[in-house]
Design an enzyme around this catalytic site. Structure first.
Site, short mmCIF file in Angstrom:
data_model
loop_
_atom_site.label_atom_id
_atom_site.label_comp_id
_atom_site.label_asym_id
_atom_site.label_seq_id
_atom_site.Cartn_x
_atom_site.Cartn_y
_atom_site.Cartn_z
N CYS A 117 0.57 -1.37 -0.12
CA CYS A 117 -0.05 -0.01 0.03
C CYS A 117 0.84 1.43 0.08
CB CYS A 117 -0.94 0.00 1.10
SG CYS A 117 -1.76 -1.21 1.25
C1 UGA Z 1 -1.43 0.34 5.32
C2 UGA Z 1 -2.30 1.47 6.41
O1 UGA Z 1 -1.88 1.34 7.58
C3 UGA Z 1 -3.73 0.94 6.46
O2 UGA Z 1 -4.40 1.91 7.18
C4 UGA Z 1 -4.11 0.94 4.94
O3 UGA Z 1 -5.49 0.50 4.94
C5 UGA Z 1 -3.68 0.00 4.14
O4 UGA Z 1 -2.07 0.23 4.07
C6 UGA Z 1 -3.79 -0.01 2.92
O5 UGA Z 1 -3.90 0.77 2.15
O6 UGA Z 1 -4.53 -1.20 2.29
P1 UGA Z 1 -0.41 -2.14 5.86
O7 UGA Z 1 0.23 -1.95 4.43
O8 UGA Z 1 -1.19 -3.39 6.10
O9 UGA Z 1 -1.51 -1.06 6.24
O10 UGA Z 1 0.74 -2.00 6.84
P2 UGA Z 1 1.23 -0.83 8.14
O11 UGA Z 1 0.71 -1.59 9.36
O12 UGA Z 1 0.60 0.50 7.90
O13 UGA Z 1 2.65 -1.04 7.91
C7 UGA Z 1 3.42 -0.72 6.74
C8 UGA Z 1 4.86 -0.53 6.74
O14 UGA Z 1 5.26 0.63 7.64
C9 UGA Z 1 5.34 -1.97 7.36
O15 UGA Z 1 6.58 -2.34 6.67
C10 UGA Z 1 6.05 -1.47 8.78
O16 UGA Z 1 7.11 -2.31 9.30
C11 UGA Z 1 6.36 0.03 8.63
N1 UGA Z 1 6.01 0.84 9.74
C12 UGA Z 1 4.91 1.09 10.41
C13 UGA Z 1 7.13 1.28 10.25
O17 UGA Z 1 8.44 1.20 9.98
N2 UGA Z 1 7.32 2.05 11.58
C14 UGA Z 1 5.80 2.29 12.13
O18 UGA Z 1 6.11 3.19 12.99
C15 UGA Z 1 4.81 1.69 11.65
#
Ligand code: UGA
Length: 410
Positions: free
Chosen positions: A250
């Site tokens: 995403c």
């Molecule tokens: C993301 C959004 O959080 C959702 O709200 C959205 O619906 C979704 O995309 C989408 O568009 O379908 P997602 O891709 O499942 O969700 O993953 P996240 O939990 O947001 O994490 C994304 C990335 O960011 C991961 O690699 C995670 O490790 C990284 N991350 C997250 C960080 O490096 N630091 C943080 O503080 C949080």
């Protein structure tokens, strides 16, 4: 996912999955993706409130349809709309058999203007019906992989973009029972809310990483800093975890789409580009730290722990371990990889490295280890780290409890 959750809300749902193998597997209660709580919902509702079909069946008997197809990155960064187009064609055709009002709700992530310029005209054309006989809404989803069921049932908000109150009310009524504020907007605004939300979350992460790199240079723990920063309610503590950068299906694709959109409008997406650039560089910083510790990587046995783009998923799309493995390969390192759920997915992408069945196997005899995913089980590896040839551990996600490790930003 949405189909199973809608059944849980008490609706009768016909899930259309045009890939017959996938449809068969879902109808047997085996989803193609690992998602906490999904199998339980399937086993509860399949054959009762939830039916799976690979053809557009029973549309005419339903009140409304959701379009939930994927919009992967396409040419020039814009979303590839081929699945949306094909869904509109099939859905439109099956609406020819219906004489009463029907609502079409767009859930797929599409750039502002797509529902009005592409979805609505395509469905009206293929259904051969008039604009007032079919209603249209745009209802973006904000579900995180691995927590999608929980997020569906407990959202921060429900966004419904619509052009008329009848459609908006029907779309809103679907979520009756869920306690969350509902915001009604124009269709284009709803489409933009989805992109703006993801771009902002990605911006927070790249910001935390840029500041984290500065903290590292100053020998400051970035987590201590962001804890203090996040306590300001105007900022909040979420998505400020510095690390190897963001991956997944995403954030990277939605950023690219927004940048491509801005460029097509002759706007300069300065912040968005920087967010992307920080994210590209971030995983490679791990290797700089590693070289600082063990020198040239050629011939060294490096254990990569974690292949999924985040914990609790088997998804490796845009995982930050991919550029790390590629660079390690380029440097001539000997790579051993482990992930509790995502090894099979990575094996399909990268074959010429060694995969181990456990973290302990990967660590045995390794010259160094890089932690790429925040899997909980990695927090209990202290004894296994002792069995490495040399105990050099570089952490790209803050998860380990032992003290003698080098964190990317801490
Ligand atoms: C993301 C959004 O959080 C959702 O709200 C959205 O619906 C979704 O995309 C989408 O568009 O379908 P997602 O891709 O499942 O969700 O993953 P996240 O939990 O947001 O994490 C994304 C990335 O960011 C991961 O690699 C995670 O490790 C990284 N991350 C997250 C960080 O490096 N630091 C943080 O503080 C949080």
């Amino acid at each position: 996912m949405s189909a199973a959750c809608l059944a849980q809300l008490g609706h009768w749902v016909e899930l259309i999955e045009i890939d017959p193998d996938r449809a068969r597997s879902i109808s047997q209660g085996r989803p193609q993706i690992y998602e906490k709580g999904l199998e339980a919902l399937l086993s509860k509702h399949l054959g009762e409130r939830l039916h799976v079909s690979s053809i557009y069946d029973h549309i005419a008997e339903s009140d409304l349809s959701f379009i939930c197809v994927g919009t992967p990155e396409g040419e020039g960064g814009r979303p590839d709309l081929s699945m949306v187009q094909s869904a509109c064609r099939s859905l439109g055709r099956s609406l020819r058999d219906k004489s009463s009002y029907h609502l079409v709700v767009m859930k797929s992530t599409v750039l502002p203007g797509t529902t009005e310029d592409l979805v609505i005209p395509a469905i009206l054309k293929h259904s051969r019906r008039e604009g007032d006989e079919i209603g249209f809404c745009m209802n973006p989803e904000f579900l995180r992989e691995g927590r999608a069921v929980e997020d569906f049932m407990h959202p921060d908000r429900i966004v419904i973009g619509c052009n008329d109150p009848t459609s908006g009310e029907l779309a809103e009524s679907v979520y009756r029972g869920i306690e969350a504020p509902v915001i009604r907007t124009e269709i284009k605004s709803a489409e933009m809310i989805k992109y703006a939300s993801n771009a902002f979350l990605a911006t927070k992460i790249s910001f935390a990483n840029e500041l984290g790199n500065l903290c590292k240079a100053l020998r400051i723990d970035a987590y201590e800093v962001m804890k203090g920063v996040g306590m300001d309610h105007r900022i909040n503590p979420h998505f400020l975890n510095a690390g190897a950068g963001f991956g997944g299906s995403c954030f990277p694709k939605d950023l690219s789409a927004l940048i491509a959109l801005a460029q097509s409008l002759d706007e300069k997406p300065l912040i968005l580009r920087s967010v992307q650039e920080v994210n590209e560089r971030q995983p490679l910083r791990l290797l700089e730290l590693l070289e600082g510790k063990i020198g040239r990587l050629k011939g060294k046995r490096i254990a990569v722990l974690g292949l999924a783009f985040k914990n609790d998923t088997d998804d490796i799309r845009e995982s930050r371990s991919i550029p790390v493995i590629m660079k390690l390969k380029e440097e001539g390192a000997d790579i051993v990889a482990y992930d509790p759920k995502a090894a099979d997915s990575m094996k399909r992408l990268i074959q010429d490295i060694e995969y181990c069945p456990t973290a302990a196997d990967a660590l045995r005899g390794a010259d160094a280890c890089i932690v790429m995913t925040e899997w909980q089980e990695f927090s209990e590896l202290d004894e296994e780290f002792d069995r490495m040839r040399s105990r050099v551990i570089i952490e790209g996600r803050r998860i380990l409890s032992c003290r003698d490790i080098e964190g990317i930003c801490w």
